[in-house]
Design a protein around this motif. Structure first.
Motif, short mmCIF file in Angstrom:
data_model
loop_
_atom_site.label_atom_id
_atom_site.label_comp_id
_atom_site.label_asym_id
_atom_site.label_seq_id
_atom_site.Cartn_x
_atom_site.Cartn_y
_atom_site.Cartn_z
N ASP A 33 21.85 21.30 31.07
CA ASP A 33 22.15 22.51 31.85
C ASP A 33 22.00 23.79 31.03
N ASN A 34 21.52 23.68 29.80
CA ASN A 34 21.44 24.86 28.94
C ASN A 34 20.05 25.51 29.03
N ASP A 35 19.79 26.11 30.20
CA ASP A 35 18.45 26.67 30.46
C ASP A 35 18.10 27.79 29.49
N LYS A 36 19.09 28.57 29.09
CA LYS A 36 18.81 29.70 28.20
C LYS A 36 18.24 29.21 26.87
N VAL A 37 18.89 28.19 26.31
CA VAL A 37 18.42 27.67 25.03
C VAL A 37 17.09 26.93 25.20
N LYS A 38 16.90 26.29 26.34
CA LYS A 38 15.59 25.66 26.60
C LYS A 38 14.48 26.71 26.55
N ARG A 39 14.74 27.86 27.14
CA ARG A 39 13.70 28.91 27.15
C ARG A 39 13.43 29.42 25.73
N PHE A 40 14.48 29.49 24.92
CA PHE A 40 14.31 29.90 23.51
C PHE A 40 13.35 28.93 22.81
N TYR A 41 13.60 27.63 22.94
CA TYR A 41 12.74 26.66 22.26
C TYR A 41 11.33 26.66 22.85
N GLU A 42 11.23 26.80 24.16
CA GLU A 42 9.89 26.85 24.78
C GLU A 42 9.12 28.05 24.23
N HIS A 43 9.83 29.16 24.07
CA HIS A 43 9.19 30.37 23.54
C HIS A 43 8.66 30.12 22.12
N LEU A 44 9.31 29.25 21.38
CA LEU A 44 8.87 28.94 20.01
C LEU A 44 7.84 27.82 19.98
N GLY A 45 7.40 27.36 21.15
CA GLY A 45 6.32 26.37 21.19
C GLY A 45 6.76 24.94 21.38
N TYR A 46 8.04 24.71 21.65
CA TYR A 46 8.54 23.35 21.86
C TYR A 46 8.40 22.98 23.33
N ALA A 47 8.01 21.74 23.59
CA ALA A 47 7.81 21.28 24.96
C ALA A 47 8.88 20.25 25.32
N ASP A 48 9.35 20.34 26.54
CA ASP A 48 10.33 19.38 27.05
C ASP A 48 9.63 18.04 27.27
N THR A 49 10.07 16.99 26.57
CA THR A 49 9.41 15.69 26.68
C THR A 49 9.90 14.91 27.90
N LYS A 50 10.88 15.46 28.62
CA LYS A 50 11.43 14.80 29.81
C LYS A 50 11.94 13.40 29.49
N SER A 51 12.42 13.21 28.26
CA SER A 51 12.98 11.91 27.87
C SER A 51 14.49 11.92 28.09
N SER A 52 15.08 10.76 28.17
CA SER A 52 16.54 10.66 28.22
C SER A 52 17.04 10.22 26.85
N CYS A 53 18.17 10.75 26.46
CA CYS A 53 18.78 10.37 25.19
C CYS A 53 19.86 9.33 25.46
N PHE A 54 19.75 8.17 24.85
CA PHE A 54 20.77 7.13 24.98
C PHE A 54 21.56 7.08 23.68
N GLN A 55 22.86 6.90 23.79
CA GLN A 55 23.71 6.95 22.60
C GLN A 55 24.82 5.92 22.71
N LYS A 56 25.20 5.35 21.56
CA LYS A 56 26.29 4.37 21.52
C LYS A 56 27.02 4.54 20.19
N VAL A 57 28.31 4.53 20.22
CA VAL A 57 29.07 4.56 18.97
C VAL A 57 29.02 3.15 18.38
N ILE A 58 28.47 3.01 17.17
CA ILE A 58 28.29 1.68 16.58
C ILE A 58 29.20 1.42 15.39
N ALA A 59 30.00 2.42 15.01
CA ALA A 59 31.01 2.21 13.97
C ALA A 59 32.16 3.16 14.28
N PRO A 60 33.38 2.76 14.04
CA PRO A 60 34.52 3.61 14.40
C PRO A 60 34.55 4.87 13.55
#
Ligand SMILES: CC(C)(COP(=O)(O)OP(=O)(O)OC[C@H]1O[C@@H](n2cnc3c(N)ncnc32)[C@H](O)[C@@H]1OP(=O)(O)O)[C@@H](O)C(=O)NCCC(=O)NCCS
Length: 141
Positions: free
Chosen positions: A114-141
């Protein structure tokens, strides 16, 4: 930017200022311990925290590292009183140089959906949205 920042690696003396910057810029999150994150990034040569110093003060930061495949940045932050003055661009350029110097050819980063403002900052610097999902799991306490 009126004053040219000195971009350099974090030192022990910067840590309190960096944590304060992260809180002020809104990148410190309750579920992350910033002191632990800084220590962890500095423990080996494949990652670090870069800071921009202006008139002796920490004005911006980026945590940068490589995982053996890609480069990553975290904690990209500029002092709220200095945002819009080129510090964010300068920190990303410094991170890119740090990685290129280690042979890394792709840099990626995570932005909350939901951070559209920061997305526009990175796009302006040449970064492209890869439309990937980030999966995460805590694997150590
Ligand atoms: C995101 C952040 C680091 C950007 O730093 P900044 O110093 O304000 O950005 P800069 O002034 O260096 O901007 C660099 C360029 O991006 C452009 N830009 C910045 N925000 C933009 C936006 N929302 N949309 C379009 N362009 C934008 C600027 O116009 C500038 O363009 P130019 O260099 O071609 O003139 C800063 O706003 C910040 O700390 N935000 C809060 C923390 C945060 O959300 N960090 C990112 C976590 S993923």
């Amino acid at each position: 930017m009126n004053l040219t920042p000195l971009i350099r690696e974090i030192t022990d003396a910067d840590i309190d200022a960096v944590v304060a910057l992260w809180h002020a810029a809104g990148v410190a999150k309750p579920w992350n311990d910033p002191l632990r994150d800084i220590a962890f990034a500095r423990r080996e040569a494949h990652s670090t925290v870069l800071v921009a110093e202006i008139e002796g003060r920490v004005a911006a930061s980026v945590m940068v590292g490589e995982d053996g495949h890609r480069g990553w940045v975290y904690y990209v932050a500029a002092d709220p009183t200095m945002q819009g003055g080129g510090l964010g661009r300068a920190m990303m350029a410094a991170a890119e140089s740090w990685l290129v110097g280690r042979g890394v050819w792709k840099l990626q980063l995570l932005v909350r959906g939901d951070n559209d403002k920061v997305k526009r900052f990175y796009e302006h610097l040449g970064y492209a949205d890869t439309k990937s999902s980030c999966f995460q799991k805590v694997i150590a306490p």
